[in-house]
Scaffold this active site. Structure first.
Site, mmCIF file in Angstrom:
data_model
loop_
_atom_site.group_PDB
_atom_site.id
_atom_site.type_symbol
_atom_site.label_atom_id
_atom_site.label_comp_id
_atom_site.label_asym_id
_atom_site.label_seq_id
_atom_site.Cartn_x
_atom_site.Cartn_y
_atom_site.Cartn_z
ATOM 1 N NE ARG A 123 -1.519 13.237 -12.160
ATOM 2 C CZ ARG A 123 -0.690 13.069 -11.109
ATOM 3 N NH1 ARG A 123 -1.076 12.351 -10.076
ATOM 4 N NH2 ARG A 123 0.505 13.612 -11.077
ATOM 5 N N GLY A 148 -3.673 -0.659 -4.851
ATOM 6 C CA GLY A 148 -3.754 0.640 -4.166
ATOM 7 C C GLY A 148 -3.432 0.571 -2.680
ATOM 8 C CE LYS A 153 -0.191 2.882 8.365
ATOM 9 N NZ LYS A 153 -0.325 1.714 7.496
HETATM 10 N N1 HSE Z 1 0.700 1.453 2.571
HETATM 11 C C1 HSE Z 1 -0.156 1.362 3.698
HETATM 12 C C2 HSE Z 1 -0.379 -0.104 4.026
HETATM 13 C C3 HSE Z 1 -1.451 2.037 3.403
HETATM 14 O O1 HSE Z 1 -0.042 -0.947 3.201
HETATM 15 O O2 HSE Z 1 -0.855 -0.424 5.087
HETATM 16 C C4 HSE Z 1 -2.244 2.385 4.599
HETATM 17 O O3 HSE Z 1 -1.572 3.201 5.473
#
Ligand code: HSE
Length: 438
Positions: A46, A185, A203
């Site tokens: 989208r 976001g 990570k």
């Molecule tokens: N959801 C992840 C955070 C976004 O809050 O760090 C970045 O990887």
């Protein structure tokens, strides 16, 4: 010189940010790369209302981008495991270089992806996968290349840090702050990835591999979330001179590598204790350089785009100069060689200090029994606080211990919880001094 032609797959928060940064800073980026980097095509299910894609080909089928002969680099920003893996493997099969911000993809499928990329002679770059805009992968892989890395510890999930910070400072509820982080976001599509430590473990897995030259082993990472942290623990930690942070920690010992994400008490004076809100920071200890710290925005559209575009610049330079020797994906060559194998330690074998909070019946001898159990496990007490009774006859007891092996603490907690004088489960939060000697 011919432009480098980019296909962006996914036009959500990071895709939109990448589109905007590449467009807005096009001239400067071209000067840095020595040639223009242009967006040839966008693949997105989208449109993004914040992103003006007029003048760029847009397809609803992201696989069109991976197969498009006019594209040099596929930027994978759709997130998730399976479709992203298929997309990246298709791009590699078609001889495209790949830039991705997808930590889940790299942590879980990275070994396979790097093998395929190596066979095809293409680059897979993933700076944006860890700590958003902070160039920690480049620092660890290249800037610290002369060091034997000893440990690293980081706040590597912005959403979790945002929640802990606002709960502490504003006394707000967990759900309320999480909703705000999602609206901004920062959070993953599934926010349990943030609060349960899975995103941070993705990570950390990547950072550990680059720090120590190991294959990616997400399946061996220990993860514990922040949902069980209470206001009382935050207050007690504060009284004792500590702050609770959700840390990813990896440390090398003679026997193997610790790989763990959990809430952790750290001394208030550490810089990491003063990293607030959505910010990320990673402390890295190298034998030559000593302690170093990398700090900045760990999530959000343009901070993450900053790392994506830096990777595109690396790819553009590499294509331009036709290097025959590239920096290895995980910093070291031979990460899969048995001679280099260091096991990831089971959690029972890690060594750390502990904060314990227990509720005890207020009668003579209880503290002595608690102390005996700890001493029989070889655990030395550093501090002990007994609070006034708050829940009927029960009194909270807060204990700080010296460093010990997790398996001894597990046994001590098992015995403590079986005492008739102790009510309910024992709260255990690990404590790290993060000083230079460890
Ligand atoms: N959801 C992840 C955070 C976004 O809050 O760090 C970045 O990887």
């Amino acid at each position: 010189m011919n432009p480098v032609r980019v296909g962006i797959c996914g036009l959500g928060t990071v895709g939109g940010g990448t589109f905007d940064v590449l467009t807005r800073n096009a001239d400067e980026i071209a000067r840095r790369a020595g040639r223009p980097i242009v967006i040839e095509q966008v693949g997105a299910r989208r449109d993004n209302p914040d992103c003006d894609t007029s003048g760029v080909k847009v397809t609803r089928d992201i696989f069109d981008v991976a197969r498009n002969p006019d594209i040099d680099v596929v930027v994978e920003l759709i997130g998730g495991y399976d479709v992203a893996r298929e997309l990246v493997m298709t791009a590699i099969e078609n001889g495209k270089h790949v830039v991705t911000a997808n930590k889940a993809l790299i942590a879980v499928h990275g070994n396979e992806i790097f093998r395929a990329a190596h066979a095809k002679g293409v680059i897979v770059a993933f700076e944006a996968a860890v700590a958003g805009g902070i160039p920690v992968i480049k620092s660890l892989r290249e800037g610290l290349g002369g060091n034997r890395i000893q440990w690293l510890a980081g706040i590597i999930n912005g959403t979790g840090n945002y929640i802990l910070t606002h709960m502490r400072d504003e006394g707000r509820t967990f759900d309320d702050v999480l909703a705000e982080a999602q609206a901004l976001g920062y959070a993953e599509a599934d926010p349990t990835f943030d609060v349960e430590g899975i995103d941070a473990a993705h990570k950390l897995t990547i950072l550990a591999s680059i720090a120590f030259g190991l294959p990616l082993q997400f399946e061996h990472a220990y993860t514990e979330g922040i949902a069980r942290i209470t206001a009382e623990d935050v207050e007690q930690a504060d009284n004792l001179g500590y702050t609770i942070k959700h840390l990813g920690i990896t440390r090398r010992s003679d026997n193997g590598v610790e790989l763990r994400v959990h809430p952790t008490l750290i001394p208030k004076e550490r810089l990491l204790a003063n990293v607030h809100g959505v910010k990320n920071a990673i402390s890295v200890m190298g034998d030559a350089v000593g302690p170093t710290l990398y700090y900045g925005a760990g999530a959000g559209a343009e901070p993450t785009a900053s790392a994506v575009v830096a990777d595109l610049l690396d790819v553009a330079r590499d294509i331009t100069t036709a290097h025959h020797y590239r920096v290895p994906y995980l910093a070291f060559s031979g990460v899969n060689d048995e001679a280099n194998a260091l096991p990831i330690l089971p959690m029972e074998e890690i060594v750390t200090a502990y904060y314990l909070r227990l509720l005890a019946v207020d009668r003579p001898g209880v503290l002595a029994r608690v102390a005996t159990i700890l001493s029989e496990q070889g655990i030395s007490i550093e501090a002990i606080i007994q609070k006034e009774a708050t829940e009927g006859e029960l009194v909270p007891i807060i204990l700080m211990t010296h460093r010990t092996r997790e398996q001894h603490m597990n046994e001590a907690i098992r015995q403590l919880e079986s005492l008739a004088d102790i009510a309910g489960p024992v709260t255990r939060i690990r404590v790290e001094s993060l000083d230079e000697q460890e």
